[in-house]
Design a protein around this motif. Structure first.
Motif, PDB file in Angstrom:
ATOM      1  N   LEU A  92       0.834  -1.204   0.000  1.00  0.00           N
ATOM      2  CA  LEU A  92       0.000   0.000   0.000  1.00  0.00           C
ATOM      3  C   LEU A  92       0.870   1.256   0.000  1.00  0.00           C
ATOM      4  O   LEU A  92       0.572   2.230  -0.702  1.00  0.00           O
ATOM      5  CB  LEU A  92      -0.922  -0.023   1.225  1.00  0.00           C
ATOM      6  CG  LEU A  92      -1.940   1.106   1.331  1.00  0.00           C
ATOM      7  CD1 LEU A  92      -2.914   1.082   0.158  1.00  0.00           C
ATOM      8  CD2 LEU A  92      -2.700   1.009   2.636  1.00  0.00           C
ATOM      9  N   LEU A  93       1.962   1.215   0.764  1.00  0.00           N
ATOM     10  CA  LEU A  93       2.880   2.356   0.812  1.00  0.00           C
ATOM     11  C   LEU A  93       3.519   2.608  -0.549  1.00  0.00           C
ATOM     12  O   LEU A  93       3.591   3.751  -1.021  1.00  0.00           O
ATOM     13  CB  LEU A  93       3.959   2.084   1.866  1.00  0.00           C
ATOM     14  CG  LEU A  93       4.905   3.235   2.206  1.00  0.00           C
ATOM     15  CD1 LEU A  93       4.145   4.392   2.807  1.00  0.00           C
ATOM     16  CD2 LEU A  93       5.987   2.757   3.144  1.00  0.00           C
ATOM     17  N   VAL A  94       3.961   1.532  -1.213  1.00  0.00           N
ATOM     18  CA  VAL A  94       4.554   1.646  -2.549  1.00  0.00           C
ATOM     19  C   VAL A  94       3.540   2.213  -3.532  1.00  0.00           C
ATOM     20  O   VAL A  94       3.854   3.088  -4.357  1.00  0.00           O
ATOM     21  CB  VAL A  94       5.086   0.263  -3.018  1.00  0.00           C
ATOM     22  CG1 VAL A  94       5.448   0.294  -4.501  1.00  0.00           C
ATOM     23  CG2 VAL A  94       6.297  -0.147  -2.186  1.00  0.00           C
ATOM     24  N   GLU A  95       2.306   1.730  -3.465  1.00  0.00           N
ATOM     25  CA  GLU A  95       1.244   2.226  -4.358  1.00  0.00           C
ATOM     26  C   GLU A  95       0.970   3.711  -4.124  1.00  0.00           C
ATOM     27  O   GLU A  95       0.756   4.470  -5.076  1.00  0.00           O
ATOM     28  CB  GLU A  95      -0.039   1.418  -4.138  1.00  0.00           C
ATOM     29  CG  GLU A  95      -0.022   0.040  -4.761  1.00  0.00           C
ATOM     30  CD  GLU A  95      -0.044   0.105  -6.277  1.00  0.00           C
ATOM     31  OE1 GLU A  95      -0.823   0.884  -6.842  1.00  0.00           O
ATOM     32  OE2 GLU A  95       0.751  -0.625  -6.898  1.00  0.00           O
ATOM     33  N   CYS A 117       1.458   6.546  -6.913  1.00  0.00           N
ATOM     34  CA  CYS A 117       0.339   7.432  -7.307  1.00  0.00           C
ATOM     35  C   CYS A 117       0.702   8.901  -7.091  1.00  0.00           C
ATOM     36  O   CYS A 117       0.370   9.764  -7.916  1.00  0.00           O
ATOM     37  CB  CYS A 117      -0.917   7.085  -6.508  1.00  0.00           C
ATOM     38  SG  CYS A 117      -1.658   5.519  -6.989  1.00  0.00           S
ATOM     39  N   TYR A 118       1.402   9.182  -5.978  1.00  0.00           N
ATOM     40  CA  TYR A 118       1.804  10.558  -5.695  1.00  0.00           C
ATOM     41  C   TYR A 118       2.745  11.077  -6.786  1.00  0.00           C
ATOM     42  O   TYR A 118       2.588  12.199  -7.267  1.00  0.00           O
ATOM     43  CB  TYR A 118       2.485  10.632  -4.324  1.00  0.00           C
ATOM     44  CG  TYR A 118       3.029  11.991  -3.999  1.00  0.00           C
ATOM     45  CD1 TYR A 118       2.169  13.023  -3.625  1.00  0.00           C
ATOM     46  CD2 TYR A 118       4.401  12.250  -4.079  1.00  0.00           C
ATOM     47  CE1 TYR A 118       2.671  14.282  -3.342  1.00  0.00           C
ATOM     48  CE2 TYR A 118       4.901  13.502  -3.797  1.00  0.00           C
ATOM     49  CZ  TYR A 118       4.037  14.517  -3.423  1.00  0.00           C
ATOM     50  OH  TYR A 118       4.529  15.770  -3.145  1.00  0.00           O
ATOM     51  N   ARG A 119       3.699  10.243  -7.200  1.00  0.00           N
ATOM     52  CA  ARG A 119       4.645  10.655  -8.259  1.00  0.00           C
ATOM     53  C   ARG A 119       3.928  10.863  -9.579  1.00  0.00           C
ATOM     54  O   ARG A 119       4.238  11.780 -10.329  1.00  0.00           O
ATOM     55  CB  ARG A 119       5.740   9.600  -8.416  1.00  0.00           C
ATOM     56  CG  ARG A 119       6.762   9.637  -7.305  1.00  0.00           C
ATOM     57  CD  ARG A 119       7.870   8.665  -7.559  1.00  0.00           C
ATOM     58  NE  ARG A 119       8.905   8.785  -6.560  1.00  0.00           N
ATOM     59  CZ  ARG A 119       9.980   8.021  -6.508  1.00  0.00           C
ATOM     60  NH1 ARG A 119      10.148   7.068  -7.404  1.00  0.00           N
ATOM     61  NH2 ARG A 119      10.880   8.186  -5.569  1.00  0.00           N
ATOM     62  N   LYS A 120       2.987   9.983  -9.873  1.00  0.00           N
ATOM     63  CA  LYS A 120       2.253  10.087 -11.129  1.00  0.00           C
ATOM     64  C   LYS A 120       1.418  11.373 -11.166  1.00  0.00           C
ATOM     65  O   LYS A 120       1.356  12.069 -12.181  1.00  0.00           O
ATOM     66  CB  LYS A 120       1.357   8.859 -11.298  1.00  0.00           C
ATOM     67  CG  LYS A 120       0.930   8.618 -12.718  1.00  0.00           C
ATOM     68  CD  LYS A 120       0.347   7.242 -12.859  1.00  0.00           C
ATOM     69  CE  LYS A 120       0.078   6.990 -14.324  1.00  0.00           C
ATOM     70  NZ  LYS A 120      -0.495   5.680 -14.570  1.00  0.00           N
ATOM     71  N   ILE A 121       0.771  11.675 -10.030  1.00  0.00           N
ATOM     72  CA  ILE A 121      -0.042  12.907  -9.957  1.00  0.00           C
ATOM     73  C   ILE A 121       0.857  14.137 -10.063  1.00  0.00           C
ATOM     74  O   ILE A 121       0.530  15.108 -10.764  1.00  0.00           O
ATOM     75  CB  ILE A 121      -0.864  12.931  -8.650  1.00  0.00           C
ATOM     76  CG1 ILE A 121      -1.954  11.851  -8.696  1.00  0.00           C
ATOM     77  CG2 ILE A 121      -1.472  14.294  -8.403  1.00  0.00           C
ATOM     78  CD1 ILE A 121      -2.641  11.600  -7.383  1.00  0.00           C
ATOM     79  N   SER A 122       2.012  14.105  -9.393  1.00  0.00           N
ATOM     80  CA  SER A 122       2.952  15.235  -9.453  1.00  0.00           C
ATOM     81  C   SER A 122       3.447  15.446 -10.885  1.00  0.00           C
ATOM     82  O   SER A 122       3.558  16.588 -11.356  1.00  0.00           O
ATOM     83  CB  SER A 122       4.150  14.980  -8.537  1.00  0.00           C
ATOM     84  OG  SER A 122       3.729  14.909  -7.208  1.00  0.00           O
ATOM     85  N   LYS A 123       3.746  14.331 -11.563  1.00  0.00           N
ATOM     86  CA  LYS A 123       4.239  14.418 -12.932  1.00  0.00           C
ATOM     87  C   LYS A 123       3.177  14.993 -13.861  1.00  0.00           C
ATOM     88  O   LYS A 123       3.461  15.830 -14.721  1.00  0.00           O
ATOM     89  CB  LYS A 123       4.664  13.028 -13.404  1.00  0.00           C
ATOM     90  CG  LYS A 123       5.543  13.032 -14.623  1.00  0.00           C
ATOM     91  CD  LYS A 123       6.077  11.642 -14.882  1.00  0.00           C
ATOM     92  CE  LYS A 123       7.061  11.673 -16.034  1.00  0.00           C
ATOM     93  NZ  LYS A 123       7.592  10.342 -16.333  1.00  0.00           N
ATOM     94  N   SER A 124       1.915  14.540 -13.666  1.00  0.00           N
ATOM     95  CA  SER A 124       0.848  15.060 -14.527  1.00  0.00           C
ATOM     96  C   SER A 124       0.577  16.532 -14.249  1.00  0.00           C
ATOM     97  O   SER A 124       0.243  17.306 -15.150  1.00  0.00           O
ATOM     98  CB  SER A 124      -0.432  14.231 -14.354  1.00  0.00           C
ATOM     99  OG  SER A 124      -0.930  14.369 -13.048  1.00  0.00           O
ATOM    100  N   ASP A 125       0.746  16.950 -12.966  1.00  0.00           N
ATOM    101  CA  ASP A 125       0.590  18.368 -12.623  1.00  0.00           C
ATOM    102  C   ASP A 125       1.676  19.213 -13.290  1.00  0.00           C
ATOM    103  O   ASP A 125       1.414  20.312 -13.796  1.00  0.00           O
ATOM    104  CB  ASP A 125       0.652  18.569 -11.100  1.00  0.00           C
ATOM    105  CG  ASP A 125      -0.642  18.134 -10.425  1.00  0.00           C
ATOM    106  OD1 ASP A 125      -1.649  17.926 -11.140  1.00  0.00           O
ATOM    107  OD2 ASP A 125      -0.643  18.002  -9.178  1.00  0.00           O
TER     108      ASP A 125
END
Length: 198
Positions: free
Chosen positions: A175-178, A182-190
């Protein structure tokens, strides 16, 4: 395109149609055979019914033998007859209680305040008599009970507990890895959205 959620809903609906919620499910499980001194002990005896047996008149008799020697006569210790459980006189007087189900598929009894003298062989006899021309059904089960001073460690329970903790740690890490992913993916899309905005 069929989504996984829709597949799960279809599967659940199919299961509800196949297994009607109002029908009790009967599972014939063996009785435990190790009792602890001074504790209560359930003698599990289950006879699952077929559909044609539902309206049968049921009689249950419990017998006890101190050893597995066939020369020693068995003692009739408990009976269920005419919709009433009855504890009989003998070595268990006042220490046996009915633990069976209302539909009489489970015809178990419980021994209270177990003593060393309770070790031995218990026989559970069941007769189902029908009103019409169907022959009666008779079945019998043996339970060999051993009384111990202390409860022994169950290796299966210990193994299950260890596996539960390992699984819990693994799922927490996953869950921590996920969450990090997800946080990195959202940051990248931002960041990409901001670059395209300029």
């Amino acid at each position: 395109m069929v989504t996984p959620t829709r597949v799960h809903l279809h599967t659940l609906a199919l299961l509800l149609l196949v297994v009607h919620p109002s029908q009790p499910v009967c599972v014939d499980v063996p009785s435990a055979t190790d009792a602890v001194l001074g504790k209560s002990m359930m003698l599990t005896c289950i006879f699952c019914m077929r559909r044609e047996e539902l309206k049968a008149k049921t009689r249950v008799d419990w017998y006890y033998m101190p050893t597995n020697d066939k020369d020693i006569p068995k003692t009739h210790i408990y009976k269920y007859e005419n919709d009433a459980p009855v504890a009989l006189d003998g070595p268990f007087k006042g220490r046996l209680t009915w633990s069976g189900s209302q539909d009489l598929q489970d015809v178990s009894i419980q021994i209270l305040n177990v003593t060393f003298n309770d070790s031995g062989v218990y026989e559970c006899h069941m007769v189902r008599e029908f009103q019409f021309f169907i022959p009666s059904v008779y079945t019998m089960k043996n339970i060999t009970l051993k009384v111990k001073e202390k409860a022994s460690e169950d290796p299966a329970a210990l193994y299950s507990e260890i596996m539960m903790y390992v699984l819990l740690v693994f799922l927490t890490l996953w869950l921590l890895v996920e969450m990090v992913y997800c946080y990195r993916k959202i940051s990248k899309s931002d960041e990409q959205a901001q670059d395209t905005a300029y």
